[in-house]
Design an enzyme around this catalytic site. Structure first.
Site, PDB file in Angstrom:
ATOM      1  N   ASP A   1       0.850  -1.194   0.000  1.00  0.00           N
ATOM      2  CA  ASP A   1       0.000   0.000   0.000  1.00  0.00           C
ATOM      3  C   ASP A   1       0.889   1.249   0.000  1.00  0.00           C
ATOM      4  OD1 ASP A   1      -2.980   0.779   0.474  1.00  0.00           O
ATOM      5  OD2 ASP A   1      -1.815   2.101   1.793  1.00  0.00           O
ATOM      6  N   ILE A   2       0.598   2.178  -0.918  1.00  0.00           N
ATOM      7  CA  ILE A   2       1.399   3.412  -0.970  1.00  0.00           C
ATOM      8  C   ILE A   2       1.034   4.298   0.236  1.00  0.00           C
ATOM      9  CG2 ILE A   2       1.964   5.475  -2.316  1.00  0.00           C
ATOM     10  CD1 ILE A   2       1.236   3.943  -4.848  1.00  0.00           C
TER      11      ILE A   2
ATOM     12  N   GLU B   1      -4.530   2.395  -4.495  1.00  0.00           N
ATOM     13  CA  GLU B   1      -3.078   2.495  -4.343  1.00  0.00           C
ATOM     14  C   GLU B   1      -2.536   1.220  -3.710  1.00  0.00           C
ATOM     15  OE1 GLU B   1      -5.352   4.397  -2.656  1.00  0.00           O
ATOM     16  OE2 GLU B   1      -4.645   4.873  -0.640  1.00  0.00           O
TER      17      GLU B   1
END
Ligand code: MG
Length: 332
Positions: A201-202, A245
């Site tokens: 996950d960004i 994301e």
């Protein structure tokens, strides 16, 4: 309907005139020859619907002309009507048929018989012409169909690609991830082999979009996706975009230790991209949090347990301040 060309061959000009008079009608073009040699020369220059051939000629007679015509590819199928003053018995008629004659007309010519016989051949010629035209049209249609078929196949390939990949990043989409993950789970269950899942996950991606706008946001997603897929080396490994994301990597035949190694490389490769992120409280650049879990499946259908475990590990990584990799144990 096209013009039908008829070749009339006779050594006597008055006979040619008679033939011409009988033949004259719209749709017919008459070409004259007063010897066999001249007739053959005309045949190479024109496509004839019919040849009216005098049998008795000085030099090359009508039968010889017919023989030569049958031996030539261009002229062998042109119908011939022999025009003769007399037939010396059946042997003579037979000779004509052997050389490929299709009919006989006897002098003096009867206008009615002449015109009905010639009419049959002109009609046949037009039929042949129409068939050739149809055949040409059919060939064109076939070529068009083949082209359409090719276009359809290309479109189908593109559609298939679109249906399994994420339009922005080119990684597998969520739906295809689910399909492949279930497939790998079942395989691991059958083989009693380990299966690992990494979820990435960004960090603070919403803040990135807010700061730099959605176009930059999309560019960032593409770069991170590239870093994820380039980190995964083996053909059997699969990387997917499973959320806005959020990315995932499926690692078949991989134990937790191996998966941890891949997870750490993903984290560090994203960091190396050095994409500036002023809105992030944990770093000056884009970073990712990574959760990893691994299992040797003991139940055939319980695919969700591994996803839950990897999600829990990701949650832990976020809790530990992000830009880290964590693992979770799986109880099943
Ligand atoms: Mg003659």
């Amino acid at each position: 309907m096209g013009i039908a060309k008829v070749l009339i061959v006779d050594d006597r000009p008055e006979n040619l005139l008679t033939l011409e008079g009988l033949l004259e009608q719209p749709g017919i073009e008459i070409i004259r020859a007063n010897s066999g040699e001249e007739a053959l020369a005309h045949m190479l220059d024109h496509d004839f619907a019919l040849v009216l051939l005098d049998v008795q000629m000085p030099g090359m007679d009508g039968y010889e002309v017919a023989e030569l015509m049958r031996g030539n590819k261009k002229t062998k199928h042109i119908p011939i009507i022999f025009v003769t003053a007399e037939v010396k018995g059946k042997a003579q008629v037979f000779k004509g048929y052997e050389s490929g004659a299709v009919d006989y007309l006897f002098k003096p010519l009867d206008a009615h018989i002449f015109q009905s016989k010639v009419g049959v051949f002109i009609e046949l010629f037009h039929h042949k012409e129409a068939l050739e035209q149809k055949s040409l049209e059919l060939d064109q249609k076939l070529a068009e169909l083949e082209e359409l078929q090719q276009q359809l196949e290309q479109t189908n390939e593109q559609l298939l690609l679109l249906s399994i990949t994420d339009g922005l990043t080119g990684l597998l989409n969520k739906r295809q991830f689910n399909t492949n993950f279930t497939h790998e789970w079942k395989r691991a269950y059958r083989n009693k082999s380990p299966l690992s899942l990494i979820i990435i996950d960004i960090d603070f991606f919403k803040a990135y979009n807010d700061t730099y706008g959605h176009t930059k946001g999309d560019e960032c997603l593409i770069k991170v996706a590239q870093a994820v897929s380039e980190t995964v080396k083996r053909d059997v490994d699969l990387s997917a975009r499973i959320g806005g994301e959020e990315f995932a990597i499926i690692l078949p035949d991989t134990e937790l230790k191996g998966a941890q190694f891949v997870a750490e490389r993903v984290r560090s490769n994203v960091e190396k991209l050095a994409i500036q992120h002023e809105g992030s409280p944990v770093s000056d650049t884009i970073t990712v949090s990574v959760g990893t879990a691994s299992v040797v499946p003991t139940q055939k259908e319980d695919t969700v347990s591994l996803i839950k475990a990897a999600d829990a590990a990701l949650y832990k990584a976020k809790g530990e301040g992000r830009n880290v990799c964590c693992t979770a144990s799986l109880s099943c």
